[in-house]
Design an enzyme around this catalytic site. Structure first.
Site, mmCIF file in Angstrom:
data_model
loop_
_atom_site.group_PDB
_atom_site.id
_atom_site.type_symbol
_atom_site.label_atom_id
_atom_site.label_comp_id
_atom_site.label_asym_id
_atom_site.label_seq_id
_atom_site.Cartn_x
_atom_site.Cartn_y
_atom_site.Cartn_z
ATOM 1 C CE LYS A 62 -0.700 0.136 5.209
ATOM 2 N NZ LYS A 62 -0.413 1.482 5.473
ATOM 3 N N GLY A 94 -1.454 5.970 13.282
ATOM 4 C CA GLY A 94 -1.406 6.170 11.801
ATOM 5 C C GLY A 94 -2.126 5.156 11.254
ATOM 6 C CB CYS A 95 -0.626 2.225 9.333
ATOM 7 S SG CYS A 95 0.550 3.317 8.025
ATOM 8 C CB VAL A 96 -2.955 0.727 13.791
ATOM 9 C CG1 VAL A 96 -3.967 -0.137 14.733
ATOM 10 C CG2 VAL A 96 -1.908 -0.134 13.747
ATOM 11 C CB SER A 99 -6.167 -0.226 8.891
ATOM 12 O OG SER A 99 -4.914 -0.171 7.996
#
Length: 101
Positions: A62, A94-96, A99
């Protein structure tokens, strides 16, 4: 991770990977230009050895914070009948978070 594997749960991993030529530059990499260095063969783009994917585990490449935006992850989970997720990562804010949202 060990418990998920022991239970036979589907496991997916994510990596931030940009095109070698930066052709997929986006708002994420504009805000954090160093992200463009995370290309396929860059060491910092790889999953740490302690969490290395086992055979048959899915790897999502990603270039935005969410593991779902513009990736085949939702379809992969649906195909396996997954209805509940356990989400973990190195950057919770951030990403956690992105998502999960």
């Amino acid at each position: 991770l060990a418990t998920a594997r022991e239970q036979g749960w589907p496991v997916a991993h994510t990596r931030i990977v940009y095109a070698d030529d930066g052709a997929d530059n986006n708002i994420f990499s504009i805000k954090v230009p160093g992200m463009l260095g995370l290309i396929e063969d860059a060491h910092n783009s790889h999953i740490v050895p302690e969490l290395a994917p086992a055979p048959g585990e899915f790897i999502v490449r990603k270039n935005v914070p969410s593991a779902f935006f513009g990736t085949p992850l939702a379809a992969w989970l649906t195909q396996r009948g997954v209805q509940t997720l356990l989400v973990a990562g190195a950057v919770t804010s951030g990403c956690v978070r992105s998502s999960v949202v």
